[in-house]
Write a protein that holds these residues in place. Structure first.
Motif, mmCIF file in Angstrom:
data_model
loop_
_atom_site.group_PDB
_atom_site.id
_atom_site.type_symbol
_atom_site.label_atom_id
_atom_site.label_comp_id
_atom_site.label_asym_id
_atom_site.label_seq_id
_atom_site.Cartn_x
_atom_site.Cartn_y
_atom_site.Cartn_z
ATOM 1 N N SER A 14 0.850 -1.175 0.000
ATOM 2 C CA SER A 14 0.000 0.000 0.000
ATOM 3 C C SER A 14 0.895 1.238 0.000
ATOM 4 O O SER A 14 1.880 1.287 0.743
ATOM 5 C CB SER A 14 -0.875 -0.014 1.258
ATOM 6 N N LEU A 15 0.576 2.221 -0.831
ATOM 7 C CA LEU A 15 1.378 3.434 -0.969
ATOM 8 C C LEU A 15 0.523 4.670 -0.739
ATOM 9 O O LEU A 15 -0.620 4.725 -1.188
ATOM 10 C CB LEU A 15 1.975 3.511 -2.375
ATOM 11 N N GLU A 23 5.082 6.789 1.547
ATOM 12 C CA GLU A 23 5.076 5.683 2.501
ATOM 13 C C GLU A 23 4.601 4.418 1.790
ATOM 14 O O GLU A 23 3.544 4.399 1.173
ATOM 15 C CB GLU A 23 4.173 5.990 3.683
ATOM 16 N N SER A 24 5.416 3.382 1.906
ATOM 17 C CA SER A 24 5.134 2.085 1.309
ATOM 18 C C SER A 24 5.056 1.066 2.437
ATOM 19 O O SER A 24 6.025 0.876 3.173
ATOM 20 C CB SER A 24 6.265 1.716 0.336
ATOM 21 N N VAL A 25 3.906 0.430 2.578
ATOM 22 C CA VAL A 25 3.719 -0.549 3.653
ATOM 23 C C VAL A 25 3.464 -1.918 3.024
ATOM 24 O O VAL A 25 2.521 -2.080 2.243
ATOM 25 C CB VAL A 25 2.542 -0.158 4.574
ATOM 26 N N TRP A 26 4.313 -2.874 3.374
ATOM 27 C CA TRP A 26 4.170 -4.251 2.904
ATOM 28 C C TRP A 26 3.446 -5.064 3.958
ATOM 29 O O TRP A 26 3.733 -4.947 5.151
ATOM 30 C CB TRP A 26 5.537 -4.861 2.596
ATOM 31 N N ARG A 27 2.503 -5.885 3.533
ATOM 32 C CA ARG A 27 1.738 -6.724 4.452
ATOM 33 C C ARG A 27 2.668 -7.753 5.093
ATOM 34 O O ARG A 27 3.344 -8.504 4.390
ATOM 35 C CB ARG A 27 0.598 -7.420 3.713
ATOM 36 N N PRO A 28 2.740 -7.780 6.431
ATOM 37 C CA PRO A 28 3.595 -8.767 7.106
ATOM 38 C C PRO A 28 3.252 -10.187 6.672
ATOM 39 O O PRO A 28 2.084 -10.522 6.439
ATOM 40 C CB PRO A 28 3.268 -8.552 8.592
ATOM 41 N N ALA A 37 7.276 -6.747 -7.324
ATOM 42 C CA ALA A 37 8.176 -5.586 -7.277
ATOM 43 C C ALA A 37 7.901 -4.647 -8.443
ATOM 44 O O ALA A 37 7.813 -3.427 -8.258
ATOM 45 C CB ALA A 37 9.630 -6.043 -7.292
ATOM 46 N N LYS A 38 7.754 -5.195 -9.638
ATOM 47 C CA LYS A 38 7.468 -4.364 -10.816
ATOM 48 C C LYS A 38 6.136 -3.639 -10.654
ATOM 49 O O LYS A 38 6.028 -2.458 -10.986
ATOM 50 C CB LYS A 38 7.469 -5.218 -12.084
ATOM 51 N N ASP A 39 5.129 -4.339 -10.147
ATOM 52 C CA ASP A 39 3.830 -3.709 -9.944
ATOM 53 C C ASP A 39 3.925 -2.591 -8.903
ATOM 54 O O ASP A 39 3.360 -1.507 -9.091
ATOM 55 C CB ASP A 39 2.801 -4.751 -9.511
ATOM 56 N N ALA A 40 4.669 -2.828 -7.831
ATOM 57 C CA ALA A 40 4.849 -1.797 -6.807
ATOM 58 C C ALA A 40 5.591 -0.590 -7.379
ATOM 59 O O ALA A 40 5.241 0.555 -7.071
ATOM 60 C CB ALA A 40 5.606 -2.368 -5.609
ATOM 61 N N PHE A 72 13.823 -3.430 -7.153
ATOM 62 C CA PHE A 72 13.670 -2.250 -6.293
ATOM 63 C C PHE A 72 14.901 -1.353 -6.355
ATOM 64 O O PHE A 72 14.784 -0.129 -6.315
ATOM 65 C CB PHE A 72 13.396 -2.654 -4.847
ATOM 66 N N ALA A 73 16.063 -1.946 -6.438
ATOM 67 C CA ALA A 73 17.312 -1.165 -6.460
ATOM 68 C C ALA A 73 17.407 -0.286 -7.703
ATOM 69 O O ALA A 73 18.113 0.720 -7.689
ATOM 70 C CB ALA A 73 18.512 -2.100 -6.370
ATOM 71 N N LYS A 74 16.700 -0.639 -8.765
ATOM 72 C CA LYS A 74 16.740 0.140 -10.011
ATOM 73 C C LYS A 74 15.828 1.363 -9.971
ATOM 74 O O LYS A 74 15.828 2.156 -10.903
ATOM 75 C CB LYS A 74 16.335 -0.739 -11.201
ATOM 76 N N SER A 75 15.091 1.533 -8.903
ATOM 77 C CA SER A 75 14.104 2.601 -8.819
ATOM 78 C C SER A 75 14.710 3.983 -9.062
ATOM 79 O O SER A 75 15.776 4.307 -8.561
ATOM 80 C CB SER A 75 13.446 2.597 -7.438
#
Length: 130
Positions: A14-15, A23-28, A37-40, A72-75
């Motif tokens: 969720s962003l 803020e980016s929150v990943w579901r535990p 990752a691409k979708d995010a 993610f590192a390529k962002s």
């Protein structure tokens, strides 16, 4: 104008933008693969509207594939990222992601400390230093 909250990666992420911080929150308990990752990252692009900004990424108890970490590192959508986690495992995952980044990347167990660190990047942006 930036949209409100955006969900990505089949609801695992969720962003939202608050006070100049993405803020980016990943579901535990989630497992994040390269497609997630691409979708995010596409969601990041939509929410920032072409203006990279500091990011807080909450990733407690989330597992990322090696391909997802590399994605993610390529962002290019962030100027700095504060990773918020709660365990040594979270710290190791954050460190593995940071190896390939071209922007400042720090791990925190305190939301307040992470936000303080990110505030420096907002200030630098305001002063035209970023």
């Amino acid at each position: 104008m930036m949209p409100g909250r955006i969900d990505a990666a089949d609801g695992k992420n969720s962003l939202i933008v608050r006070e100049g911080i993405l803020e980016s929150v990943w579901r535990p308990g989630s497992f994040v693969d390269v497609d997630d990752a691409k979708d995010a990252m596409h969601a990041v692009d939509r929410i920032i509207g072409g203006s990279p900004m500091p990011m807080l990424s909450e990733m407690t108890d989330v597992e990322f594939s090696a391909a997802a970490r590399f994605e993610f590192a390529k962002s290019t959508g962030v100027v700095a990222i504060a990773v918020l986690g709660s365990s040594a495992v979270d710290r190791v995952i954050a460190a593995a992601t940071s190896r390939h980044t071209h922007y400042p990347h720090e791990f925190f167990t305190s939301r307040k400390a992470a936000m303080t660190w990110l505030a420096d990047f907002i200030q630098a942006e305001v002063q035209g230093e970023v």
